[in-house]
Design an enzyme around this catalytic site. Structure first.
Site, PDB file in Angstrom:
ATOM      1  N   ASN A   1     -15.160  37.375 -25.885  1.00  0.00           N
ATOM      2  CA  ASN A   1     -15.564  38.422 -24.597  1.00  0.00           C
ATOM      3  C   ASN A   1     -17.034  38.541 -24.460  1.00  0.00           C
ATOM      4  O   ASN A   1     -17.300  39.119 -23.448  1.00  0.00           O
ATOM      5  CB  ASN A   1     -14.996  39.861 -25.240  1.00  0.00           C
ATOM      6  CG  ASN A   1     -13.685  40.163 -25.547  1.00  0.00           C
ATOM      7  OD1 ASN A   1     -13.307  40.860 -26.387  1.00  0.00           O
ATOM      8  ND2 ASN A   1     -12.557  39.345 -24.525  1.00  0.00           N
TER       9      ASN A   1
ATOM     10  N   ASP B   1      -6.526  46.334 -26.128  1.00  0.00           N
ATOM     11  CA  ASP B   1      -6.671  45.493 -24.684  1.00  0.00           C
ATOM     12  C   ASP B   1      -5.965  46.294 -23.859  1.00  0.00           C
ATOM     13  O   ASP B   1      -5.198  47.193 -23.947  1.00  0.00           O
ATOM     14  CB  ASP B   1      -5.812  44.176 -24.964  1.00  0.00           C
ATOM     15  CG  ASP B   1      -5.871  43.061 -23.677  1.00  0.00           C
ATOM     16  OD1 ASP B   1      -7.279  43.366 -23.191  1.00  0.00           O
ATOM     17  OD2 ASP B   1      -5.224  42.095 -23.738  1.00  0.00           O
TER      18      ASP B   1
HETATM   19  C1  FPP Z   1     -10.121  44.533 -23.805  1.00  0.00           C
HETATM   20  O1  FPP Z   1      -9.636  45.250 -22.541  1.00  0.00           O
HETATM   21  C2  FPP Z   1     -11.105  45.394 -24.340  1.00  0.00           C
HETATM   22  C3  FPP Z   1     -12.405  45.144 -24.488  1.00  0.00           C
HETATM   23  C4  FPP Z   1     -12.979  43.803 -24.334  1.00  0.00           C
HETATM   24  C5  FPP Z   1     -13.322  46.277 -25.104  1.00  0.00           C
HETATM   25  C6  FPP Z   1     -12.613  47.140 -25.753  1.00  0.00           C
HETATM   26  C7  FPP Z   1     -13.890  48.110 -25.801  1.00  0.00           C
HETATM   27  C8  FPP Z   1     -13.584  49.211 -26.145  1.00  0.00           C
HETATM   28  C9  FPP Z   1     -12.440  50.135 -26.216  1.00  0.00           C
HETATM   29  C10 FPP Z   1     -14.974  50.374 -25.877  1.00  0.00           C
HETATM   30  C11 FPP Z   1     -15.863  50.008 -27.176  1.00  0.00           C
HETATM   31  C12 FPP Z   1     -15.798  51.030 -28.213  1.00  0.00           C
HETATM   32  C13 FPP Z   1     -16.344  51.178 -29.173  1.00  0.00           C
HETATM   33  C14 FPP Z   1     -15.986  52.168 -30.356  1.00  0.00           C
HETATM   34  C15 FPP Z   1     -17.352  50.056 -29.347  1.00  0.00           C
HETATM   35  P1  FPP Z   1      -9.998  44.274 -21.244  1.00  0.00           P
HETATM   36  O2  FPP Z   1     -11.011  44.732 -20.522  1.00  0.00           O
HETATM   37  O3  FPP Z   1      -9.881  43.003 -21.458  1.00  0.00           O
HETATM   38  O4  FPP Z   1      -8.784  44.781 -20.380  1.00  0.00           O
HETATM   39  P2  FPP Z   1      -7.962  43.975 -19.207  1.00  0.00           P
HETATM   40  O5  FPP Z   1      -7.004  42.883 -19.944  1.00  0.00           O
HETATM   41  O6  FPP Z   1      -6.886  44.841 -18.791  1.00  0.00           O
HETATM   42  O7  FPP Z   1      -9.039  43.424 -18.167  1.00  0.00           O
END
Ligand code: FPP
Length: 215
Positions: A50, A2
């Site tokens: 998500n 996250d």
């Molecule tokens: C949450 O951070 C993260 C995600 C929903 C996506 C995580 C994905 C990756 C690290 C890339 C994909 C990797 C692979 C290997 C497929 P957020 O976007 O909710 O962050 P925030 O809470 O700061 O908005």
């Protein structure tokens, strides 16, 4: 994993840029974990919830999954790492499903190291899916049969680490987390470092685990 969005926002960059840098950390973090003695790790890339995000964002993350697999395919083979995507992959394009399937098949017999990516994954989905698989095979629903039908194949995490500052599981491995140690870090995923992982592992090693039994 996250915190990609906030990390990018802090740098006046797009959320996609945050996911790109976040995805580039995944294999490095896996290698640090194995250096430190961990043999199996799952990275939660996308939850079932998500998937309701903007189509551009979910599409972008599915492309990051493709580029990560393509980039590390040979490393997985060389290092004998079993690779699996867990979650409901039915909405992915046939090309992506084919790439995942090829990689899973090529690595399925490796037993020592495992790297799982949770994509369109939910703990509730996992339990329902396991029940339906058991029923379709006329198996009774017991603790052991259900555990075996889960996407993690009876492998329960010792430790669950969530970056980004929130203290919740957000539908991650609800069955398997029964006695997992939980670590919540204020660090945003793209900022995670080797030292952070060493500290988490040191703390984990120092924790007495009694699985509910008084010893
Ligand atoms: C949450 O951070 C993260 C995600 C929903 C996506 C995580 C994905 C990756 C690290 C890339 C994909 C990797 C692979 C290997 C497929 P957020 O976007 O909710 O962050 P925030 O809470 O700061 O908005």
């Amino acid at each position: 994993m996250d915190g990609n969005g906030r990390w990018a926002h802090n740098k006046h960059e797009s959320r996609q840029y945050g996911h790109k840098i976040g995805s580039s950390k995944v294999y490095d973090v896996y290698k640090i974990c194995t250096d430190l003695g961990c043999k199996s790790a799952t990275f939660f890339a996308m939850s079932s919830e998500n998937m309701q995000r903007d189509n551009d964002e979910t599409e972008f993350i599915s492309q990051l999954l493709v580029s990560s697999i393509e980039k590390h395919f040979l490393d997985l083979l060389e290092n004998k790492i079993k690779f699996k995507v867990i979650g409901d992959t039915s909405s992915l394009s046939n090309d992506i499903k084919q790439l995942i399937n090829t990689t899973e098949q090529a690595t399925k017999n490796f037993t020592e190291f495992k790297m799982y990516i949770a994509y369109n994954y939910g703990g509730q989905w996992d339990i329902l899916n396991a029940v339906n698989l058991a029923l379709s095979n006329n198996d009774s629903i017991t603790h052991d049969t259900l555990s075996n039908y889960l996407s993690t194949e009876n492998d329960f995490p010792d430790l669950i680490v969530r970056t980004g500052g929130y203290k919740r599981l957000s539908n991650f491995m609800l069955w398997q987390a029964v006695y997992s140690e939980l670590e919540f870090l204020d660090i945003l995923w793209p900022d995670i470092s080797r030292r952070d992982i060493e500290l988490i592992f040191e703390q984990y090693t120092a924790t007495k685990r009694n699985f509910g039994i008084v010893k």
